[in-house]
Scaffold this motif. Structure first.
Motif, PDB file in Angstrom:
ATOM      1  N   GLY A  50      -2.808   8.542  22.555  1.00  0.00           N
ATOM      2  CA  GLY A  50      -1.136   7.885  22.926  1.00  0.00           C
ATOM      3  C   GLY A  50      -0.110   8.992  23.900  1.00  0.00           C
ATOM      4  N   GLY A  51       1.206   9.154  23.879  1.00  0.00           N
ATOM      5  CA  GLY A  51       2.053   9.040  25.106  1.00  0.00           C
ATOM      6  C   GLY A  51       1.704   8.411  25.867  1.00  0.00           C
ATOM      7  N   VAL A  52       2.788   9.143  26.636  1.00  0.00           N
ATOM      8  CA  VAL A  52       3.136   8.614  28.541  1.00  0.00           C
ATOM      9  C   VAL A  52       3.362   9.367  29.608  1.00  0.00           C
ATOM     10  CG1 VAL A  52       5.190   7.068  29.700  1.00  0.00           C
ATOM     11  CG2 VAL A  52       4.727   7.438  26.471  1.00  0.00           C
ATOM     12  N   ALA A  53       2.232   8.501  31.109  1.00  0.00           N
ATOM     13  CA  ALA A  53       2.687   9.097  31.843  1.00  0.00           C
ATOM     14  C   ALA A  53       2.810   8.325  33.005  1.00  0.00           C
ATOM     15  CB  ALA A  53       1.144   9.812  31.977  1.00  0.00           C
ATOM     16  N   ARG A  54       3.310   9.376  34.029  1.00  0.00           N
ATOM     17  CA  ARG A  54       3.402   8.413  35.158  1.00  0.00           C
ATOM     18  C   ARG A  54       2.228   8.026  35.838  1.00  0.00           C
ATOM     19  NH1 ARG A  54       5.773  11.715  40.548  1.00  0.00           N
ATOM     20  NH2 ARG A  54       6.419   9.323  41.808  1.00  0.00           N
ATOM     21  N   SER A  55       1.820   7.146  36.623  1.00  0.00           N
ATOM     22  CA  SER A  55       0.716   6.148  36.872  1.00  0.00           C
ATOM     23  C   SER A  55       0.530   6.989  38.489  1.00  0.00           C
ATOM     24  CB  SER A  55       1.847   4.250  37.426  1.00  0.00           C
ATOM     25  OG  SER A  55       1.913   4.259  38.604  1.00  0.00           O
ATOM     26  N   SER A  56      -0.882   6.922  38.733  1.00  0.00           N
ATOM     27  CA  SER A  56      -1.548   7.132  39.587  1.00  0.00           C
ATOM     28  C   SER A  56      -1.169   6.610  40.993  1.00  0.00           C
ATOM     29  CB  SER A  56      -2.861   6.862  39.873  1.00  0.00           C
ATOM     30  OG  SER A  56      -3.761   6.761  38.759  1.00  0.00           O
ATOM     31  N   TYR A  57      -0.382   6.303  40.536  1.00  0.00           N
ATOM     32  CA  TYR A  57       0.339   5.236  42.408  1.00  0.00           C
ATOM     33  C   TYR A  57       1.757   5.469  42.245  1.00  0.00           C
ATOM     34  CZ  TYR A  57      -2.789   1.950  43.950  1.00  0.00           C
ATOM     35  OH  TYR A  57      -3.841   1.448  45.320  1.00  0.00           O
ATOM     36  N   GLY A  58       2.272   6.665  41.329  1.00  0.00           N
ATOM     37  CA  GLY A  58       3.658   7.022  40.820  1.00  0.00           C
ATOM     38  C   GLY A  58       5.010   5.767  40.906  1.00  0.00           C
ATOM     39  N   ASN A  59       4.846   4.896  40.297  1.00  0.00           N
ATOM     40  CA  ASN A  59       5.820   4.134  40.591  1.00  0.00           C
ATOM     41  C   ASN A  59       6.135   2.322  39.397  1.00  0.00           C
ATOM     42  OD1 ASN A  59       3.248   2.002  40.223  1.00  0.00           O
ATOM     43  ND2 ASN A  59       3.148   0.712  42.337  1.00  0.00           N
ATOM     44  N   LYS A  60       4.824   3.282  37.995  1.00  0.00           N
ATOM     45  CA  LYS A  60       5.353   3.673  36.727  1.00  0.00           C
ATOM     46  C   LYS A  60       5.463   4.434  35.724  1.00  0.00           C
ATOM     47  CE  LYS A  60       2.328  -0.266  37.132  1.00  0.00           C
ATOM     48  NZ  LYS A  60       1.265   0.176  38.456  1.00  0.00           N
ATOM     49  N   MET A  61       5.344   3.999  34.127  1.00  0.00           N
ATOM     50  CA  MET A  61       4.758   5.450  33.265  1.00  0.00           C
ATOM     51  C   MET A  61       4.233   3.651  32.624  1.00  0.00           C
ATOM     52  SD  MET A  61       7.030   7.227  33.783  1.00  0.00           S
ATOM     53  CE  MET A  61       5.852   8.741  32.377  1.00  0.00           C
TER      54      MET A  61
END
Length: 400
Positions: A349-360
């Motif tokens: 689980g958890g939340v992370a910034r996308s590889s593209y840096g434009n969404k969670m």
């Protein structure tokens, strides 16, 4: 491409051609980071349902039927339905059945014989007849069952299973939901609850459930205008939402395919085209945007996007021009793929910034979405960075 939990890795390794097989080698290299995988009829039901893509119908009475199917396959069509039902007049039924059986025999051993080829029957009794007369041919993938509801579901599904056993083939069944009992609000929920139970019992032979929106609209004397999508027709949109809610859930539901888009020629418009200029301008393809608008493809592209947003994959089509847009928007983008990889990388689980840096990316809520992306990636490939649906559409247009 790495297998996901939805793949049946114990199934026989019998594979056919892949989507976009009609494009040149250098074109494929330029478009795809991971190419579409060869489709196997022994994929699990969900992945095969996703792989159907644009499903093109052809009347069984069409002259030179096998030749037509072969030509469509060569142009990139991977799934076709030989139609014995609405497209055939009552008095033509015996000739139509004979034509379908002859075409299947003629396609045996040809490249087009590897495609996903179904027959839409009028009655469950025709399933046994056609299966036996085709002699267990590898060409026949299965049957499309129209007017599917709780009254005829078990009889029709059992007919497909029995025919498969008798011919030594794994035959697939694709029900079409279009009956009044499913559309009318007072009977809809009971019908769909029963159908959910019946479909679960036959899950191993049902790759997808199709929606007959034309018949749904016909129950109200409605024919949707080409300036509108099916989601603008509220009675149809409500019925579709209920179908997805009952049958298309991520926790054990089925693949639901988008309804048919029935227009393919230019017309006088009342509303501005819905296709943005920017993607085409960025890819030096402004001319191609105008071409799509002139063919009424902007409405189709919008409806395909809305199909996906509402939980559906693939689409019924009645014109070869509609195949490329469905497949172009089915391919997984570089960004989608890497988002899905990030989500599937952990079960904690958890939340992370996308590889593209434009969404969670939220690892638990987005997990079902990520698994579906991987099914699409297997069937339709993953595009290179910077490649959009415009590139895929223009490549298909040039190949045609």
């Amino acid at each position: 491409m790495t297998a996901t939990a939805s793949e049946d890795t114990t199934a026989p390794a019998v594979e056919g051609p892949a989507h976009f097989h009609h494009l040149a080698e250098d074109t494929l290299q330029g478009l795809f980071l991971h190419r579409p995988e060869p489709i196997s009829q022994f994929w699990d039901a969900r992945r095969l349902g996703v792989a159907l893509g644009a499903t093109l119908y052809v009347p069984a009475t069409r002259p030179n039927l096998a030749e037509v199917i072969s030509r469509r396959f060569a142009s990139g069509v991977m799934t076709m339905v030989i139609d014995l039902e609405d497209a055939v007049a009552d008095h033509e039924e015996p000739a139509a059945i004979a034509s379908a059986i002859a075409a299947i025999a003629e396609l045996e051993g040809t490249p087009a014989g590897q495609m996903l080829l179904f027959v839409r029957v009028r009655t469950a009794e025709q399933i046994e007849t056609i299966a036996s007369l085709t002699g267990g041919s590898d060409v026949l993938t299965g049957f499309v069952i129209p007017k599917f509801d709780a009254h005829n579901a078990i009889h029709a599904l059992q007919a497909v299973r029995t025919a498969g056993t008798a011919t030594g083939r794994h035959l697939w069944a694709m029900p079409v939901l279009e009956s009044a009992a499913i559309v009318h609000r007072e009977t809809r929920d009971d019908q769909l609850s029963l159908l959910s139970s019946h479909l679960d019992e036959y899950r191993d032979i049902v790759p997808a459930v199709r929606i007959g929106a034309t018949d749904m609209c016909g129950l109200f004397g409605i024919r949707r205008d080409r300036d509108l999508t099916i989601y603008d027709v509220r009675v149809a949109a409500d019925a579709i939402a209920s179908v997805v809610n009952h049958l298309g859930r991520a926790d054990g539901g089925h693949v639901i395919t988008g309804p048919v888009w029935e227009y393919f020629a230019d017309h006088e418009r009342r509303f501005a085209p819905t296709l943005r200029h920017t993607p085409f301008r960025d890819h030096d393809a402004v001319w191609f945007r105008q071409e799509l608008v002139s063919r009424d493809m902007d409405g189709l592209l919008r409806e395909i996007a809305l199909d996906r947003a509402n939980g559906m994959n693939g689409k019924t089509v009645i014109h070869p021009r509609h195949v490329a847009p469905v497949h172009a928007l089915s391919a997984v983008t570089h960004e989608e793929y890497h988002d899905a990889l990030d989500v599937l990388a952990t079960e904690a689980g958890g939340v992370a910034r996308s590889s593209y840096g434009n969404k969670m990316n939220e690892m638990k809520p987005h997990r079902n979405w990520a698994n579906r992306v991987m099914d699409r990636a297997a069937a339709f490939g993953v595009t290179n960075s910077g490649i959009s649906f415009v590139d895929l559409l223009t490549a298909a247009d040039v190949a045609a």
